[in-house]
Design an enzyme around this catalytic site. Structure first.
Site: not given
Length: 426
Positions: A59, A269, A315-316, A340, A342
């Site tokens: 988020e 995750r 963060g990679e 998702n 994206i």
């Protein structure tokens, strides 16, 4: 019903604090700023404040374009960014390091009336912006009492979550009715939000399409790819509990039969599962290397007998997509609703997804219809399809081009969301 809810929260508070301490064994961030979760905060200079709540890392990344747009459009305002998870706070600290003078981070207190009241009186926000799915009854009730408008943006609601909300309708309906404005990701999300009791949700799209892939991550991806030599790469991104065992079992079945040995990248995750997945690899006797042991920018060649790269960093994700030829997006082999597509589309990669994508049903169906993604029915078929794409340059490249075009086509959600928020900030 809300009184009963508050009473149960009060009884469970000691267990909630103990759980923080317990989770802090693996994620030290859970043992930090505990006072904030109980409604006690450091000094804050009174100023016009926009409050954005992004529960976790996903988020927080989704909120990045909106937060930057708010800071640009309202230079006289300060932004308060709250989280519930340690990874969310860590992600926010990295994403917004360049605007730290105008942004304050905090943990949101537990949803207990007096804690929420203390929080709201301490920061006195002009507007509350909830990201995606966060609807807390006492939070919304206290905002209503103190006349703080509540908006829900980038909102999504699966059929499963709607059914759960229906069972708690006496608690959830008053909260839904008190929300001032809702910007939904898709038409199905808007329909389900109406069923929940939210009037006139507007469909604005998914703000994650407006996130610009960091150039640094693309560069790191190129450097990482060089370390693999000539091997092709299959990425299994954002995998969840129960998926890695299926993927590794299928991988061990098919790997010995291959003349050209691809490299498999697995990125769990949740960071607390990095060691667990490493244990699976060791138990199965699979040669692997952890990303955290490699140099961040100049990566030395990885031995040819290494079969798996374990992505145990945060963060990679764009870097892993940049280094891959084909990307499977996890959470979809088991009934968890998927994640998702994206980021994979933004990097122009051929995408595979499983059957369980109810959290992102419309966007997944649209990506498949656009030729950007393929649906598979299990780990074996996922690996077979990935290997087939590795052997078909034209199909793989066409899918990658369709994926990037799909990404560009769906941009603009942030501007539409800003238009909805504007009346509350004038």
């Amino acid at each position: 019903m809300r009184l009963l809810y508050s009473f149960v929260w009060g009884l469970s508070l000691p267990f909630a604090v103990f759980r923080l301490w317990w989770r802090g064994r693996r994620e030290p961030g859970y043992r930090q700023h505990i006072a904030e979760r109980l409604g006690f905060f450091p000094a804050y200079q009174t100023q016009a404040t926009i409050w954005v709540h992004a529960v976790s890392a996903g988020e927080t990344r989704a909120a990045e374009p909106l937060i930057r747009a708010l800071l640009d459009a309202y230079p006289q305002h300060h932004l308060l960014l709250t989280h519930m998870t340690a990874t969310g706070r860590e992600t926010g600290g990295k994403l917004f390091a360049d605007v730290s003078s105008r942004l304050t981070q905090a943990f949101l207190p537990y949803d207990i009336n007096w804690m929420m009241r203390r929080f709201l009186r301490h920061y006195s926000p002009q507007l509350c912006v909830l990201i995606e799915t966060e609807v807390w009854p006492n939070l919304i009730a206290q905002c209503k009492e103190l006349q703080v408008p509540v908006t829900l943006v980038n909102a999504r609601l699966s059929e499963k979550s709607l059914n759960k909300a229906r069972r708690l309708s006496a608690l959830m309906l008053p909260a839904a009715h008190a929300i001032s404005a809702v910007a939904a990701q898709s038409n199905p999300d808007a329909d389900r939000l109406r069923e929940l009791g939210i009037s006139e949700p507007q469909v604005t799209g998914n703000m994650k399409f407006d996130v610009t892939p960091p150039a640094l991550m693309a560069e790191r991806g190129i450097a990482l790819r060089r370390s693999f030599g000539e091997r092709q790469v299959i990425l299994c991104a954002s995998t969840r509990d129960g998926e890695e065992e299926l993927i590794l079992a299928a991988f061990q079945e098919q790997f010995p039969l291959l003349t050209e040995k691809p490299l498999l990248i697995i990125t769990p995750r949740h960071p607390q599962r990095f060691d667990q997945v490493a244990g699976m690899l060791e138990t199965r006797g699979i040669a692997y290397v952890r990303r955290s042991t490699l140099d961040h920018d100049t990566v030395a060649p990885i031995a040819s007998d290494v079969q798996v790269l374990l992505g145990d960093t945060m963060g990679e994700m764009y870097m892993y997509y940049a280094a891959a030829d084909v990307a499977f997006v996890g959470g979809s082999l088991v009934p968890l609703g998927g994640h998702n597509l994206i980021e994979a589309c933004a990097m122009g990669k051929a995408v595979l997804t499983g059957l369980h994508t109810f959290n992102f049903s419309e966007i997944t169906d649209q990506a498949i219809a656009a030729g950007a993604a393929l649906r598979v029915d299990g780990a074996r078929s996922m690996l077979r399809e990935a290997l087939a794409l590795l052997g078909d340059d034209k199909k793989r490249n066409d899918m990658g081009q369709h994926a990037y075009a799909f990404f560009l086509q769906h941009q603009g959600a942030t501007a539409r969301t800003m238009a909805i928020l504007a009346p509350y900030l004038s």
